[in-house]
Design a protein around this motif. Structure first.
Motif, PDB file in Angstrom:
ATOM      1  N   ILE A  88      23.888 -38.840 -23.327  1.00 26.23           N
ATOM      2  CA  ILE A  88      23.707 -38.070 -24.559  1.00 26.23           C
ATOM      3  C   ILE A  88      23.654 -36.591 -24.188  1.00 26.23           C
ATOM      4  N   THR A  89      24.144 -35.753 -25.081  1.00 22.80           N
ATOM      5  CA  THR A  89      24.059 -34.321 -24.796  1.00 22.80           C
ATOM      6  C   THR A  89      22.742 -33.768 -25.336  1.00 22.80           C
ATOM      7  N   ILE A  90      22.150 -32.873 -24.552  1.00 29.44           N
ATOM      8  CA  ILE A  90      20.900 -32.232 -24.992  1.00 29.44           C
ATOM      9  C   ILE A  90      21.109 -30.731 -25.203  1.00 29.44           C
ATOM     10  N   GLY A  91      22.373 -30.334 -25.281  1.00 32.21           N
ATOM     11  CA  GLY A  91      22.674 -28.950 -25.629  1.00 32.21           C
ATOM     12  C   GLY A  91      22.091 -27.941 -24.652  1.00 32.21           C
ATOM     13  N   SER A  92      21.594 -26.859 -25.208  1.00 31.26           N
ATOM     14  CA  SER A  92      21.141 -25.750 -24.376  1.00 31.26           C
ATOM     15  C   SER A  92      19.927 -25.090 -25.011  1.00 31.26           C
ATOM     16  N   LEU A  93      19.103 -24.497 -24.196  1.00 25.70           N
ATOM     17  CA  LEU A  93      17.966 -23.757 -24.743  1.00 25.70           C
ATOM     18  C   LEU A  93      18.241 -22.251 -24.689  1.00 25.70           C
ATOM     19  N   PHE A  94      18.329 -21.711 -23.485  1.00 27.70           N
ATOM     20  CA  PHE A  94      18.563 -20.268 -23.375  1.00 27.70           C
ATOM     21  C   PHE A  94      20.052 -19.940 -23.553  1.00 27.70           C
ATOM     22  N   TYR A 107      22.106 -41.166 -18.636  1.00 26.83           N
ATOM     23  CA  TYR A 107      21.928 -39.741 -18.344  1.00 26.83           C
ATOM     24  C   TYR A 107      21.857 -38.939 -19.643  1.00 26.83           C
ATOM     25  N   ALA A 108      21.272 -37.767 -19.508  1.00 29.75           N
ATOM     26  CA  ALA A 108      21.314 -36.759 -20.577  1.00 29.75           C
ATOM     27  C   ALA A 108      21.894 -35.503 -19.942  1.00 29.75           C
ATOM     28  N   ALA A 109      22.815 -34.868 -20.654  1.00 25.13           N
ATOM     29  CA  ALA A 109      23.509 -33.709 -20.080  1.00 25.13           C
ATOM     30  C   ALA A 109      23.332 -32.489 -20.966  1.00 25.13           C
ATOM     31  N   GLY A 110      22.847 -31.420 -20.378  1.00 28.88           N
ATOM     32  CA  GLY A 110      22.713 -30.157 -21.098  1.00 28.88           C
ATOM     33  C   GLY A 110      23.513 -29.075 -20.403  1.00 28.88           C
ATOM     34  N   TRP A 111      23.380 -27.873 -20.894  1.00 31.25           N
ATOM     35  CA  TRP A 111      24.066 -26.759 -20.235  1.00 31.25           C
ATOM     36  C   TRP A 111      23.267 -25.484 -20.408  1.00 31.25           C
ATOM     37  N   GLU A 112      23.449 -24.559 -19.512  1.00 33.30           N
ATOM     38  CA  GLU A 112      22.805 -23.252 -19.633  1.00 33.30           C
ATOM     39  C   GLU A 112      23.789 -22.111 -19.379  1.00 33.30           C
ATOM     40  N   ASP A 113      24.492 -22.173 -18.238  1.00 36.14           N
ATOM     41  CA  ASP A 113      25.406 -21.075 -17.888  1.00 36.14           C
ATOM     42  C   ASP A 113      24.738 -19.715 -18.001  1.00 36.14           C
ATOM     43  N   ILE A 114      23.650 -19.566 -17.263  1.00 38.41           N
ATOM     44  CA  ILE A 114      22.914 -18.290 -17.301  1.00 38.41           C
ATOM     45  C   ILE A 114      22.760 -17.714 -15.896  1.00 38.41           C
ATOM     46  N   ALA A 115      23.738 -18.014 -15.030  1.00 35.26           N
ATOM     47  CA  ALA A 115      23.678 -17.439 -13.689  1.00 35.26           C
ATOM     48  C   ALA A 115      25.018 -16.808 -13.362  1.00 35.26           C
ATOM     49  N   PHE A 116      25.004 -15.812 -12.503  1.00 38.57           N
ATOM     50  CA  PHE A 116      26.257 -15.264 -11.996  1.00 38.57           C
ATOM     51  C   PHE A 116      26.211 -15.342 -10.481  1.00 38.57           C
ATOM     52  N   ILE A 124      18.663 -36.471 -15.842  1.00 34.12           N
ATOM     53  CA  ILE A 124      18.832 -35.359 -16.789  1.00 34.12           C
ATOM     54  C   ILE A 124      19.432 -34.207 -16.008  1.00 34.12           C
ATOM     55  N   TYR A 125      20.660 -33.882 -16.367  1.00 34.40           N
ATOM     56  CA  TYR A 125      21.283 -32.792 -15.616  1.00 34.40           C
ATOM     57  C   TYR A 125      21.712 -31.659 -16.537  1.00 34.40           C
ATOM     58  N   THR A 126      21.870 -30.491 -15.929  1.00 33.74           N
ATOM     59  CA  THR A 126      22.293 -29.338 -16.705  1.00 33.74           C
ATOM     60  C   THR A 126      23.496 -28.677 -16.051  1.00 33.74           C
ATOM     61  N   ASP A 127      24.343 -28.137 -16.913  1.00 36.71           N
ATOM     62  CA  ASP A 127      25.570 -27.465 -16.468  1.00 36.71           C
ATOM     63  C   ASP A 127      25.281 -25.968 -16.395  1.00 36.71           C
ATOM     64  N   GLY A 135      11.599 -31.090 -15.668  1.00 40.48           N
ATOM     65  CA  GLY A 135      12.098 -32.465 -15.741  1.00 40.48           C
ATOM     66  C   GLY A 135      13.589 -32.623 -15.568  1.00 40.48           C
ATOM     67  N   ILE A 136      14.298 -31.522 -15.316  1.00 41.75           N
ATOM     68  CA  ILE A 136      15.745 -31.601 -15.056  1.00 41.75           C
ATOM     69  C   ILE A 136      15.923 -31.948 -13.578  1.00 41.75           C
ATOM     70  N   ASN A 137      16.607 -33.046 -13.300  1.00 46.29           N
ATOM     71  CA  ASN A 137      16.737 -33.412 -11.886  1.00 46.29           C
ATOM     72  C   ASN A 137      18.191 -33.475 -11.420  1.00 46.29           C
ATOM     73  N   GLY A 138      19.140 -33.035 -12.262  1.00 46.74           N
ATOM     74  CA  GLY A 138      20.541 -33.076 -11.859  1.00 46.74           C
ATOM     75  C   GLY A 138      21.226 -31.743 -12.056  1.00 46.74           C
ATOM     76  N   LEU A 139      22.156 -31.427 -11.165  1.00 45.62           N
ATOM     77  CA  LEU A 139      22.870 -30.152 -11.211  1.00 45.62           C
ATOM     78  C   LEU A 139      24.369 -30.381 -11.336  1.00 45.62           C
ATOM     79  N   PHE A 140      24.994 -29.573 -12.157  1.00 44.56           N
ATOM     80  CA  PHE A 140      26.423 -29.656 -12.405  1.00 44.56           C
ATOM     81  C   PHE A 140      26.899 -28.251 -12.748  1.00 44.56           C
ATOM     82  N   PRO A 141      27.987 -27.710 -12.268  1.00 42.14           N
ATOM     83  CA  PRO A 141      28.918 -28.303 -11.310  1.00 42.14           C
ATOM     84  C   PRO A 141      28.676 -27.810  -9.877  1.00 42.14           C
TER      85      PRO A 141
END
Lengths: 389, 212
Positions: A158-164, A213-222, A257-260, A276-282
């Motif tokens: 399931i997707t859990i979207g994004s917070l920040f 799994y639950a998959a979210g995303w952030e994309d807040i790093a460079f 629970i992973y985040t992109d 509680g996020i224990n997975g990293l992608f990509p």
């Protein structure tokens, strides 16, 4: 062993026949470029791409945790050189027509302050379920039945979207950065509201269907790290991830629970784990997120999806081989499904990508898909490698 | 009495209204505009750059500091000519042809202004011809190019080659940076400098114009 069993076992560091055959796709610009290099003309997007290379599928639960209804898309200016328009997120942007880049130039963002949050976003983020699940209750019951069938062989998530990340999309990079100082209470309120919405929406799904799994995303790093400090991330975001993770794990304690998040994520891993996020992608190796360093530091506390340096695929066959040999001992430990560390850019040739895929499947014991292998263009490419493989 | 140290401190803390008030106070007391610039605004942004390089500051802290610096700069700028203060150098800045990303480029621009440079911001998707025009029209000493994508990085070489073909290579130094860019790549394409982050970009620019 089904793909689902394999996926779950890898993510829990248990022995498998081979790792799942997953990849992240390619830039849209790749398709015309690769078509000139042998890719069939009917492979035009990432769905086609997955089918063509015969990657392992996933099943997603249709529960919308984002905007209930988008902004009205509108073209504001259309010239021979460019188009200016507003997209479904309310973002005003410009795209050029000379083919130099398909990435838009952002001109104005709708989320500026409390007023715009309350007037433009809160009505689209009401905490309710009806508009966020399939309209027809019987459709939902069918989905439940399908994914709950013990014979269902595809990983369920399931997707859990994004917070920040969502707030960054709506306010812009500079806008959200300023808001963190100009109105920190508003940022906290927005993140908290999103977490409440996401938790409420997924609660039904994760209690009625066992997810893997639950998959979210952030994309807040460079490439030098996160855009905001880990301290600020912990203050604004981490407790809200904990709410979402608790909702998921009260239903299935084993769910991954992973985040992109692209870029250099090293300083965010600890705050994610605390939430509680224990997975990293990509795991964008090319940006400084070295999957081997992450494995050495966090061991089995972290699982990874990705981590193969895309620059090796640009460099050529020798670099591809070196990269795969570099990661293999750690992939073999479990908890890591390797694939290219972002969508494949167009400066990777079709031949290099096929070589990468062939070698990855070979080295990790992944069966070569018959239909793919029998394609004339693939046979022609491989015929050139005699003595190389 | 004018508090130049306070100006620097409030730039570092991103306190724009306080910077404005302290700069106004200093101007009212007839403090030399060059001193306000150097001992207050530039000094503060120098600390911000160091903290950014050392991961003590992140983007939000840099942005609010730059906003504070700009607020002070707007008050000081009209007085600089009378005070005989010249910028430490003149630099043209842009994201290369085909690349529409401007966040990194904007951060570099803030750091350069904070280091005392006059910045000619050419924007995004900048062609080699536009970079060349900046040399002839604005007489810049440094061309700074940014790229976020491996696919647009080659435009940096194309631009350097075009500058050489125009016979202007000896008139200008070339500084490059961006996520996929490395020192090795800078060496390969004949750039004069490479910066790994925005703050280092300002440091490198000072080296290239001989004021570091």
């Amino acid at each position: 062993m089904t793909h689902r069993e394999r996926w779950v076992r890898v993510m829990h560091f248990q022995p498998v026949d081979h790792i799942p055959d997953e990849e992240f796709g390619a830039w849209n610009e790749n398709f015309p470029v690769w078509q000139e290099q042998g890719l069939p003309k009917d492979v035009n997007n990432n769905s086609d791409f997955d089918r063509y290379f015969q990657f392992a599928p996933r099943s997603g639960i249709p529960a919308n945790v984002g905007l209930s209804h988008g902004f009205k898309s509108e073209v504001l200016e259309d010239t021979d050189q460019y188009r200016i328009y507003i997209d479904g997120n309310g973002v005003k942007q410009q795209v050029f027509k000379d083919g130099s880049s398909s990435i838009p130039h952002y001109l104005e963002f709708p989320l500026k302050d409390r007023k715009s949050w309350e007037e433009l976003f809160l009505p689209r983020l009401e905490i309710e379920l009806e508009s966020r699940y399939p309209e027809n209750r019987s459709d939902w019951e069918q989905i439940k039945a399908r994914y709950s069938d013990p014979g269902w062989s595809i990983p369920v998530g399931i997707t859990i979207g994004s917070l920040f990340g969502w707030i960054r999309n709506w306010a812009g990079f500079e806008g959200v950065s300023m808001l963190c100082y100009d109105d920190p209470d508003l940022v906290k309120e927005m993140v908290s509201h999103l977490a409440a919405l996401i938790s409420k929406v997924i609660h039904r799904a994760v209690h009625e269907i066992k997810i893997d799994y639950a998959a979210g995303w952030e994309d807040i790093a460079f490439n030098h790290g996160p855009i905001l400090s880990p301290k600020m991330f912990r203050e604004f975001v981490t407790p809200n991830y904990r709410r979402i993770a608790d909702t998921i794990r009260e239903a299935n304690p084993d769910a991954v629970i992973y985040t992109d998040c692209d870029g250099n994520i090293n300083d965010l891993i600890e705050p994610w784990l605390e939430g509680g996020i224990n997975g990293l992608f990509p795991v964008e190796s090319a940006a400084g997120s070295d999957p081997i360093a992450i494995r050495k530091k966090y061991g089995d506390r972290v699982v990874m999806l990705g981590g193969v340096n895309k620059r090796a695929l640009i460099a050529g066959k020798e670099a591809i081989k070196e990269e795969l040999e570099r990661i293999k001992p750690y992939v073999d430990e479990g908890g890591w499904i390797p694939h290219v560390d972002h969508r494949v850019p167009p400066d990777v040739t079709f031949e290099n990508y096929v070589y990468y895929l062939h070698l990855k499947r070979e080295m990790f014991g992944i069966p070569h898909p018959e239909e793919f292998e029998s394609r004339p263009e693939i046979k022609a490419i491989k015929a050139k490698w005699k003595g190389v493989l | 009495m004018a508090d130049l140290e306070g100006i620097a401190e409030n730039v570092i803390r991103g306190q724009a209204p306080k910077v404005k008030a302290l700069v106004e106070e200093a101007i009212a007391e007839n403090v030399n505009a060059g001193d306000i610039l150097r001992e207050g605004l530039i000094k503060g942004m120098g600390v911000v750059g160091e903290k950014f390089k050392n991961n003590e500051f992140y983007v939000p802290e840099v942005l609010i500091a730059a906003r504070a610096m700009k607020m002070g700069m707007e008050l000081v700028r009209p007085l600089l000519a009378d005070a005989g203060v010249e910028p430490v150098g003149k630099i043209a800045l842009g994201t290369v042809k085909g690349d529409l990303h401007d966040i990194g480029k904007n951060l570099v621009g803030m750091m350069l202004e904070g280091a005392g440079f006059e910045v000619v911001d050419l924007g995004i998707d900048v062609s080699p011809e536009q970079f060349i025009s900046s040399i002839t029209e604005h007489e810049v000493q440094v061309i700074a190019m940014s790229a976020l994508l491996t696919t647009t990085m080659p435009s940096m070489k194309t631009t350097i080659d075009a500058i050489s073909e125009a016979g202007l290579r000896d008139n200008v130094k070339v500084l490059i940076g961006g996520a996929p860019v490395t020192q090795k790549y800078a060496d390969e394409i004949g750039a004069d400098g490479y910066a790994r982050d925005a703050a280092s970009g300002a440091d490198q620019a000072k080296v290239l114009v001989g004021v570091a």
